[in-house]
Design a protein around this motif. Structure first.
Motif, short mmCIF file in Angstrom:
data_model
loop_
_atom_site.label_atom_id
_atom_site.label_comp_id
_atom_site.label_asym_id
_atom_site.label_seq_id
_atom_site.Cartn_x
_atom_site.Cartn_y
_atom_site.Cartn_z
N HIS A 94 0.85 -1.19 0.00
CA HIS A 94 0.00 0.00 0.00
C HIS A 94 0.89 1.24 0.00
N ALA A 95 0.76 2.06 -1.04
CA ALA A 95 1.53 3.30 -1.13
C ALA A 95 0.64 4.49 -0.79
N TYR A 96 1.20 5.44 -0.05
CA TYR A 96 0.50 6.69 0.22
C TYR A 96 1.20 7.79 -0.58
N VAL A 97 0.39 8.58 -1.30
CA VAL A 97 0.95 9.64 -2.14
C VAL A 97 0.34 10.98 -1.74
N ASP A 142 3.70 1.13 2.98
CA ASP A 142 4.79 0.27 2.51
C ASP A 142 5.72 1.07 1.60
N ALA A 143 5.21 2.18 1.08
CA ALA A 143 5.99 3.06 0.21
C ALA A 143 5.29 4.41 0.19
N VAL A 144 6.05 5.49 -0.06
CA VAL A 144 5.47 6.83 -0.15
C VAL A 144 6.09 7.59 -1.32
N ALA A 145 5.34 8.60 -1.78
CA ALA A 145 5.84 9.53 -2.79
C ALA A 145 4.99 10.78 -2.71
N GLY A 146 5.54 11.89 -3.14
CA GLY A 146 4.78 13.13 -3.18
C GLY A 146 5.10 13.90 -4.43
N HIS A 147 4.12 14.63 -4.95
CA HIS A 147 4.30 15.42 -6.17
C HIS A 147 4.86 16.78 -5.79
N SER A 148 6.14 17.02 -6.12
CA SER A 148 6.80 18.31 -5.84
C SER A 148 6.79 18.59 -4.33
N ALA A 191 10.86 4.82 7.52
CA ALA A 191 10.35 3.49 7.86
C ALA A 191 10.02 2.68 6.60
N CYS A 192 9.92 3.36 5.46
CA CYS A 192 9.66 2.69 4.19
C CYS A 192 10.34 3.48 3.08
N PRO A 193 10.50 2.91 1.90
CA PRO A 193 11.14 3.65 0.80
C PRO A 193 10.31 4.85 0.36
N ILE A 194 11.01 5.93 -0.02
CA ILE A 194 10.35 7.07 -0.66
C ILE A 194 10.84 7.13 -2.10
N TYR A 195 9.88 7.20 -3.02
CA TYR A 195 10.19 7.32 -4.44
C TYR A 195 10.28 8.82 -4.74
N GLN A 196 11.48 9.26 -5.12
CA GLN A 196 11.71 10.71 -5.22
C GLN A 196 11.54 11.26 -6.63
N ASN A 197 11.16 12.54 -6.67
CA ASN A 197 10.80 13.20 -7.93
C ASN A 197 11.91 13.21 -8.97
N ASP A 210 7.44 -2.62 -8.44
CA ASP A 210 7.93 -3.11 -7.14
C ASP A 210 6.83 -3.75 -6.29
N GLY A 211 5.65 -3.94 -6.88
CA GLY A 211 4.61 -4.70 -6.20
C GLY A 211 3.53 -3.90 -5.49
N VAL A 212 3.55 -2.57 -5.64
CA VAL A 212 2.47 -1.76 -5.03
C VAL A 212 1.17 -2.04 -5.79
N ASP A 213 0.11 -2.39 -5.06
CA ASP A 213 -1.16 -2.64 -5.73
C ASP A 213 -2.31 -1.81 -5.17
N GLU A 214 -2.00 -0.94 -4.19
CA GLU A 214 -3.01 -0.01 -3.67
C GLU A 214 -2.37 1.37 -3.47
N PHE A 215 -3.07 2.39 -3.91
CA PHE A 215 -2.60 3.77 -3.73
C PHE A 215 -3.67 4.56 -2.97
N THR A 216 -3.24 5.34 -1.98
CA THR A 216 -4.14 6.29 -1.32
C THR A 216 -3.51 7.67 -1.37
N GLU A 217 -4.27 8.61 -1.94
CA GLU A 217 -3.84 10.03 -1.97
C GLU A 217 -4.37 10.69 -0.71
N LEU A 218 -3.48 11.30 0.07
CA LEU A 218 -3.87 11.96 1.31
C LEU A 218 -3.66 13.47 1.20
#
Length: 293
Positions: free
Chosen positions: A3-6, A81-87, A218-224, A260-268
């Motif tokens: 589960h990734a949070y973006v 399990d993973a995070v990323a943010g737009h800008s 605590a989890c990987p961050i996918y960077q811009n 990398d296996g992420v199958d759920e995304f939640t935008e917060l």
């Protein structure tokens, strides 16, 4: 299942954002009040009951979007399990992943916003969305256009935002339409974000980032900057500094997360922009947006 949070960036804001958290969650109210003290003005007044124009100021917008995203994530108690943010959203992602404290994250976001606003005033610029062309075609148009204009946001297949000096961006828009773009239109932004015109802001922010205490997330961050996953604090800092003048590779972040296996995304946070962009990269994946509990 992963589960990734973006987390959204500037442009997602709307008046009233976060008000329900403030009114219904005591811990959230305490964090908002702490933010008012750190910033030295009552940002909550503008967020909850200000005008669109007040909220649109970069020095207000960036901390406001950050606060909504991070305080919502804390109220939900998310364990990504993973995070990323737009800008700007990359700072929200780092705080939620535990790489930065709430206080240090907010201070950096405030400094970033002020530095970017100053850079906009120093060197006026603009951005434009180009729809319906391959990335390589838009990149070539930017390379062949006189003046400063670069690819700035790789949002999803067929949607690329360009950024730079006003005249160069307008010329590139004309060329994009001639090349078959469905649309090429100026965006209502106050500067050339993610372009070389942000260099003065990058220099200023680099000092603040270098001094801030970063921890291993605590989890990987996918960077811009390159869409890759990181956990090393020093590398995260270097990428965060580079981000101001480099493009946001959102399309490739989503593709790499999926690989990398992420199958759920939640935008917060405010808005549903990222939910839409993720769906345009993959129609199969589960995606939701949350702006409240």
């Amino acid at each position: 299942m992963k589960h990734a949070y973006v987390f959204p960036g500037q442009g997602a804001q709307s008046v009233g954002m976060g008000k329900d958290l403030y009114e219904n969650v005591p811990e959230a109210k305490a964090l908002f009040e702490q933010a008012n003290e750190i910033l030295g003005f009552r940002i909550t007044d503008i967020m909850f009951a200000g005008t669109d124009e007040e909220l649109k100021q970069t020095k207000v917008t960036q901390p406001a979007v950050f606060l909504h995203s991070v305080i919502l994530a804390k109220a939900l108690g998310v364990k990504p399990d993973a995070v990323a943010g737009h800008s700007l959203g990359e700072f929200s992602a780092l705080v939620v992943a535990g790489a930065l404290s709430f206080e240090d994250g907010l201070r950096l976001v405030s400094k970033r916003a002020l530095a970017m606003q100053a850079a906009c005033e120093q060197q006026p610029g603009t951005m434009a969305a180009v729809l319906g062309l391959e990335d390589a075609v838009v990149e070539r148009i930017c390379d062949e256009t006189e003046g400063t204009v670069v690819a700035a946001n790789y949002n999803c297949p067929g949607q690329l935002v360009i950024s730079g000096a006003v005249e160069a961006v307008e010329t590139a828009c004309v060329k994009a339409k001639e090349a078959g773009a469905k649309r090429a239109l100026r965006l209502p932004v106050g500067g050339a974000f993610h372009s070389p015109l942000m260099e003065p802001a990058k220099v200023e922010l680099a000092k603040a980032i270098a001094e801030a205490p970063f921890r291993t997330p605590a989890c990987p961050i996918y960077q811009n900057v390159d869409a890759k996953a990181y956990t090393d604090p020093e590398q995260i800092k270097a990428n965060l500094i580079a981000q101001l003048t480099a493009p946001v590779r959102w399309t490739y972040i989503v593709k790499n997360m999926l690989a990398d296996g992420v199958d759920e995304f939640t935008e917060l946070g405010p808005g549903t922009v990222l939910q839409g962009l993720v769906k345009k990269v993959s129609t199969e994946v589960a995606v939701e947006s949350k702006a409240t509990l």
